[in-house]
Design an enzyme around this catalytic site. Structure first.
Site, PDB file in Angstrom:
ATOM      1  N   LYS A  94       0.869  -0.866  -0.205  1.00  0.00           N
ATOM      2  CA  LYS A  94      -0.468  -0.197   0.336  1.00  0.00           C
ATOM      3  C   LYS A  94       1.203   1.540  -0.484  1.00  0.00           C
ATOM      4  O   LYS A  94       0.390   2.604  -0.544  1.00  0.00           O
ATOM      5  CB  LYS A  94      -1.639   0.066   1.142  1.00  0.00           C
ATOM      6  CG  LYS A  94      -1.813  -0.775   1.402  1.00  0.00           C
ATOM      7  CD  LYS A  94      -2.659  -1.375   2.174  1.00  0.00           C
ATOM      8  CE  LYS A  94      -4.422  -2.036   1.571  1.00  0.00           C
ATOM      9  NZ  LYS A  94      -4.126  -3.719   1.960  1.00  0.00           N
TER      10      LYS A  94
HETATM   11  C1  PLP Z   1      -4.190  -4.798   1.658  1.00  0.00           C
HETATM   12  C2  PLP Z   1      -4.069  -5.512   1.585  1.00  0.00           C
HETATM   13  C3  PLP Z   1      -4.650  -7.010   0.943  1.00  0.00           C
HETATM   14  C4  PLP Z   1      -5.508  -7.007  -0.098  1.00  0.00           C
HETATM   15  O1  PLP Z   1      -6.078  -5.800  -1.125  1.00  0.00           O
HETATM   16  P1  PLP Z   1      -6.812  -5.443  -1.980  1.00  0.00           P
HETATM   17  O2  PLP Z   1      -6.554  -4.240  -2.536  1.00  0.00           O
HETATM   18  O3  PLP Z   1      -7.852  -4.867  -0.023  1.00  0.00           O
HETATM   19  O4  PLP Z   1      -7.547  -6.406  -1.960  1.00  0.00           O
HETATM   20  C5  PLP Z   1      -3.566  -8.226   0.980  1.00  0.00           C
HETATM   21  N1  PLP Z   1      -2.923  -8.405   1.924  1.00  0.00           N
HETATM   22  C6  PLP Z   1      -2.275  -6.821   2.559  1.00  0.00           C
HETATM   23  C7  PLP Z   1      -1.013  -7.457   2.571  1.00  0.00           C
HETATM   24  C8  PLP Z   1      -2.770  -5.955   2.333  1.00  0.00           C
HETATM   25  O5  PLP Z   1      -2.100  -4.858   3.361  1.00  0.00           O
END
Ligand code: PLP
Length: 432
Positions: free
Chosen positions: A107
């Site tokens: 993210k």
């Molecule tokens: C947010 C997150 C996900 C999921 O991602 P999406 O885009 O919401 O499908 C998977 N793994 C981790 C570690 C995350 O922080």
């Protein structure tokens, strides 16, 4: 580029407006009016291009008219300023490591891109811009870090008290001065409801410029395409890879599919899910039915009603059959997740986090059915972020040195219950 709402009632807007509005009034999601095609020359030259140039070329059509080239180039340089290694576990399975950013989760990419866009756009907004975000753990840290000490912007983060990991809590409560962390006595859904209520509150809206930083924001969603190009840059096989993406709100995989629709060579996609299997059931039955979320070990994916499902449908022109041909999906239990963590550690000496473990397990199941498909699974966070991994492996996991620096900072957070008035009062305090 213009962006329309997937509900088709709100007006189309520029990238700038889509980024600062977040979600259209009609409660759809913004979606690009056309999907730009990448050129064959660009794809052929991927192995030789610097990461920031790849990021710039991929993002340029999406921000056209809103960001000048020099600003976009600077933002891309800061967005992909860390490594995105593709590591082969064996000849059939590789892992794309997306945890080398400042908060050790993928993210960081979207959050860094978005924060720098909003900082640039905020210069023309008269009301105080406030970014509000509900998080189950990783989002809040990435957003807080992305926005830390940006000029002219405040950030408010809501997270469920006691339901995030030790490292996540550190990242959520040791933030820059412009970040307010709210520890909510409730679960992630309560946090999200509070954020949504605030965003819809017209009284607040008259005093503040409130916007969301969740994965539905185009400025966070779109840059996630970049790392799929960076993966293919490092892919040596003649046949394109299958991508197994651990999915919760489905922003990440929707960005991967967007890259594919732009021309990135991909064999197919696997939406790797935990027990929250609304999408897996859709792939099986053709019917999409949201369900209340259930808690699992891969808690960033504990989402019963993934927002980006509508974008994925849009990416296949609303044709569920086309979508189901290109996307497999598997639901992986906590037992299988733990088993994947153990077996990958034993067999390859590689430590997975629970989300990457779900993606590994899903890819492994897929390859039992399609053994000729070679795949990349996406490791979305560093294993040190999740306390469960140490328990499963019975050993200490070392994090990067930056973690120790965080531990030395004083904790800053406000504990609240789920009463909306608490949130409103805090937000009103930022307006004055
Ligand atoms: C947010 C997150 C996900 C999921 O991602 P999406 O885009 O919401 O499908 C998977 N793994 C981790 C570690 C995350 O922080």
């Amino acid at each position: 580029m213009q962006y329309f709402s997937t509900n088709r009632r709100s007006a189309s807007v520029s990238f700038r407006d889509a980024a600062i509005i977040g979600q259209p009034d009609d409660k759809g999601l913004y979606f690009p009016a056309d999907i730009p095609a990448v050129s064959d020359e660009f794809l052929a030259s991927l192995p030789h291009l610097p990461d920031e140039e790849i990021a710039f070329t991929v993002m340029r059509p999406f921000v056209a008219g809103s960001l000048p080239d020099d600003v976009l180039a600077a933002i891309c340089g800061e967005t992909v300023s860390f490594d995105f290694p593709l590591v082969a576990l064996d000849e059939n399975i590789s892992v794309l490591e997306l945890f080398h950013g400042p908060t050790m989760a993928f993210k960081d990419v979207g959050a860094r891109f978005m924060s720098r866009c909003l900082e640039y756009f905020a210069r023309d907004i008269s009301k105080r811009p406030v970014v509000i975000v509900a998080t189950s753990g990783d989002t809040g840290g990435a957003v807080a870090n992305g926005f830390a000490n940006t000029d002219g912007l405040d950030v408010v983060i809501l997270f469920p008290k006691g339901l995030v990991s030790r490292v996540q809590e550190l990242q959520l409560t040791r933030c820059g001065k412009n970040v307010t962390s709210l520890e909510v006595e409730g679960n992630f859904d309560d946090c999200q409801r509070l954020a949504k209520t605030a965003l819809a509150d017209t009284d607040l809206g008259s005093k503040l410029f409130l916007t969301s930083a969740n994965s539905i924001n185009v400025a966070r969603w779109l840059p996630q395409q970049i790392y799929y190009f960076l993966a293919v840059k490092q892919w040596k096989d003649a046949k394109p890879p299958v991508f197994s993406v651990p999915s919760g709100n489905f922003g990440n995989i929707a960005a991967a599919i967007l890259a594919y629709r732009s021309g990135l060579p991909v064999r197919s996609f696997i939406a790797a899910c935990n027990a929250n299997d609304a999408f897996t059931r859709f792939i099986l039955t053709g019917d999409f039915e949201a369900k209340p979320s259930v808690p699992t070990m891969s808690n960033a994916m504990d989402i019963g009603d993934p927002s980006n499902f509508v974008r994925i449908l849009e990416l296949f022109d609303g044709d569920a059959e086309k979508l189901r041909k290109m996307n497999a999906s598997y639901s992986i239990s906590d037992e299988e997740t733990a088993e994947a963590i153990r077996s990958v550690h034993d067999k390859f000496g590689y430590t997975l986090d629970p989300h990457g473990a779900v993606a590994f397990a899903a890819l492994t199941r897929h390859r039992e059915l399609f053994p000729e498909d070679k795949g990349i699974f996406v490791e979305t966070a560093h294993p040190v972020k999740f306390d469960s991994v140490e328990k499963i492996l019975g050993m200490n996991i070392k994090g990067p040195a930056s973690l120790l620096d965080l531990q030395r900072l004083p904790k800053r957070s406000i504990e609240i219950d789920t009463n909306y008035k608490n949130v409103k009062d805090i937000l009103l305090g930022l307006a004055s």
